[in-house]
Design a protein around this motif. Structure first.
Motif, PDB file in Angstrom:
ATOM      1  N   GLY A 125       0.797  -1.225   0.000  1.00 12.03           N
ATOM      2  CA  GLY A 125       0.000   0.000   0.000  1.00 12.03           C
ATOM      3  C   GLY A 125       0.826   1.269   0.000  1.00 12.03           C
ATOM      4  N   ALA A 126       2.148   1.155  -0.110  1.00 16.86           N
ATOM      5  CA  ALA A 126       3.031   2.321  -0.059  1.00 16.86           C
ATOM      6  C   ALA A 126       2.863   3.198  -1.291  1.00 16.86           C
ATOM      7  CB  ALA A 126       4.487   1.868   0.055  1.00 16.86           C
ATOM      8  N   VAL A 127       3.067   4.508  -1.093  1.00 13.96           N
ATOM      9  CA  VAL A 127       3.091   5.475  -2.189  1.00 13.96           C
ATOM     10  C   VAL A 127       4.512   6.015  -2.287  1.00 13.96           C
ATOM     11  CG1 VAL A 127       2.212   7.691  -3.027  1.00 13.96           C
ATOM     12  CG2 VAL A 127       0.680   6.103  -1.846  1.00 13.96           C
ATOM     13  N   LEU A 128       5.085   5.993  -3.485  1.00 19.68           N
ATOM     14  CA  LEU A 128       6.451   6.472  -3.675  1.00 19.68           C
ATOM     15  C   LEU A 128       6.540   7.937  -3.270  1.00 19.68           C
ATOM     16  CD1 LEU A 128       9.259   5.642  -4.752  1.00 19.68           C
ATOM     17  CD2 LEU A 128       8.546   6.507  -6.991  1.00 19.68           C
ATOM     18  N   ALA A 129       7.437   8.232  -2.330  1.00 20.77           N
ATOM     19  CA  ALA A 129       7.567   9.580  -1.783  1.00 20.77           C
ATOM     20  C   ALA A 129       7.995  10.574  -2.859  1.00 20.77           C
ATOM     21  CB  ALA A 129       8.584   9.571  -0.646  1.00 20.77           C
ATOM     22  N   PRO A 130       7.538  11.839  -2.740  1.00 20.39           N
ATOM     23  CA  PRO A 130       7.862  12.843  -3.763  1.00 20.39           C
ATOM     24  C   PRO A 130       9.359  12.964  -4.034  1.00 20.39           C
ATOM     25  CG  PRO A 130       6.181  13.690  -2.268  1.00 20.39           C
ATOM     26  CD  PRO A 130       6.635  12.382  -1.697  1.00 20.39           C
TER      27      PRO A 130
END
Length: 489
Positions: free
Chosen positions: A259-264
């Motif tokens: 469920g991780a979102v790649l950090a900006p």
């Protein structure tokens, strides 16, 4: 949902009553069945169609339905043992065996037995699918001029344009190919970008279906660990240097299974590292349309920030609609697009035009944004219900990250559960999965999500395939029963 239940019940009754009729004997008329069982003519028609598909009934237009005559005895089974030698010899020269293990994929595709809570599903429950809107779209599509003709091999221009707008950046309709589902698009991308026997970098953990695609193509998946902010750039750079790989497959948004979102701050770094390695990034943007109601603004796809053609982008309508609505897109800049198109054409020719026309009708209708809003709210409610139930009934299970998109939670079992704890015995994930099924709940073990040895035991729990939040509570109660059984309490 009531219509489906009525059909299933009528099929059971009629199947049981077939012995009353001799082979070739005529069954009661459809009108008689409607009056007797107090169901609709559509229910009777569907029940008879199912019995006909099973070979139990023969329907004759204008005459009615008849009990099928017995089939002739099956011929003796042949001897297929020679295939074991032939298939083994065929792969003897492969650097990486091409044998396919589909078990990790089948876990999310197989329907559990009746009465089992489905925490292992990979698609929306029928109550969440836009069934009426899809049916209406398909009906309108079938009436479009030329709807049953041959489409352009790249896909309908209007549909390619719609996907291009959704991806954003410099992507144009000319750089989009319409494909038959995300799985097909990923297979095309890997075949285009990596020759057999070479390594391909993958997130760890990652989607088992992608690992199966890679291995079936003779590729060697090499894991790159993921944390709460997505793939770790330093380890990605190390993996490129150590392996010489030319492809990295990732899911930057609501990664499956974490469920991780790649950090900006990592987005540009990932593209820079791949570009320096002369490598492609295959971006699997599989659940952008399954964002939860409480999520903030979503980051754009990596492809939107990629003028140099590093990213090959995959996105799909399937997860937000139905497992049978297999319409997706493959987008890329530069010469690689010609190779992707060639493989797509050789493998499938094109996606059936009626399905493409139906996709255009669906996404252009007022029902589409209403559906997305409803799913967004419902997924949040289900996620919160599952999270609360787990923390209340199974505090032993670690839930480090609660995503704001997607359809599942990734949980870590206590140390030793994977096989060293005396309390769980060997194969803790497998033992818990089996005990859960005995208790009436289907879960997904974490092992198939790792291309190498996993660091710990995990379980993935889906909240999209269940009927409602009440079923979630019941499912966690059953899972608690299984947990206690495995712990020997």
């Amino acid at each position: 949902m009531q219509e489906r239940s009525s059909v299933a019940e009528l099929v059971i009754v009629l199947r049981r009553e077939l012995d009353r009729y001799s082979p070739g004997g005529k069954l009661p008329s459809s009108r008689a069945l409607v009056d007797r069982f107090r169901v609709s003519p559509v229910t009777v028609s569907r029940a008879l169609a199912q019995l006909a598909a099973e070979g139990l009934v023969v329907t004759r237009p204008g005459a009615g339905a008849f009990r099928a005559r017995p089939r002739p005895s099956a011929a003796p089974a042949g001897d297929t043992s020679w295939q074991e030698v032939a298939l083994s010899a065929d792969g003897a020269a492969d650097l990486v065996p091409r044998s396919v293990d589909a078990s990790g994929v089948l876990v999310s595709l197989a329907a559990p037995p009746p009465g089992v809570v489905e925490f292992n599903g990979g698609y929306l429950h029928p109550s969440l699918q836009p069934e009426r809107a899809m049916a209406a779209a398909l009906a309108r599509a079938g009436r479009r001029p030329g709807a049953w003709g041959r489409p352009p091999v790249e896909g309908l221009p209007e549909l390619r344009e719609w996907f291009a707008r959704g991806i954003g950046g410099a992507i144009t309709a000319a750089e989009v190919l319409i494909t038959a589902g995300g799985q097909s698009a990923l297979a095309t991308a890997l075949r285009a970008l990596a020759p057999p026997g070479t390594p391909v970098l993958v997130e760890s953990p990652t989607y088992p279906g992608m690992l199966a695609i890679a291995r079936a193509a003779g590729l060697r998946p090499v894991p790159v660990p993921v944390d709460a902010d997505g793939v770790r750039p330093a380890l990605l750079a190390d993996a490129f240097r150590a392996t010489g790989a030319r492809v990295f497959v990732c899911q930057p948004l609501f990664q499956n299974p974490t469920g991780a979102v790649l950090a900006p701050e990592r987005r540009g770094e990932v593209l820079r590292i791949a570009r320096a390695a002369g490598a492609f990034v295959v971006e699997d943007d599989f659940v952008r349309r399954l964002v939860h109601e409480d999520a903030g603004p979503l980051p754009a796809p990596l492809a939107a920030d990629d003028p140099d053609g590093v990213v090959v982008h995959v996105c799909s309508l399937t997860k937000a609609t139905s497992p049978s609505f297999r319409v997706s897109a493959l987008a890329a800049h530069g010469p690689v697009l010609d190779r992707l198109r060639a493989i797509q054409v050789v493998d499938t020719f094109f996606v059936p035009r009626p399905l493409q026309e139906a996709a255009l009708e669906l996404v252009g209708s007022p029902a589409w944004p209403r559906h997305l809003r409803a799913v967004s709210a419902e997924l949040k409610a289900r996620r919160d219900a599952l999270t609360s139930a787990l923390r209340l009934r199974l505090p032993e299970i670690s839930l480090a990250h609660v995503p704001s998109g997607g359809y599942h939670l990734w949980t870590r079992l206590p140390e030793g559960v994977g096989g060293t704890s005396q309390a769980f015995g060997s194969g803790g994930e497998a033992a818990l999965t089996a005990a859960a099924l005995r208790a009436g709940v289907a879960i997904t073990p974490g092992r198939p999500y790792f291309s190498a040895e996993p660091p710990a035991a995990h379980v993935r729990l889906s909240f999209a395939a269940v009927a409602n939040v009440g079923e979630i509570a019941e499912g966690v109660r059953r899972l608690r029963t299984a947990w206690l059984e495995v712990r020997g309490r």
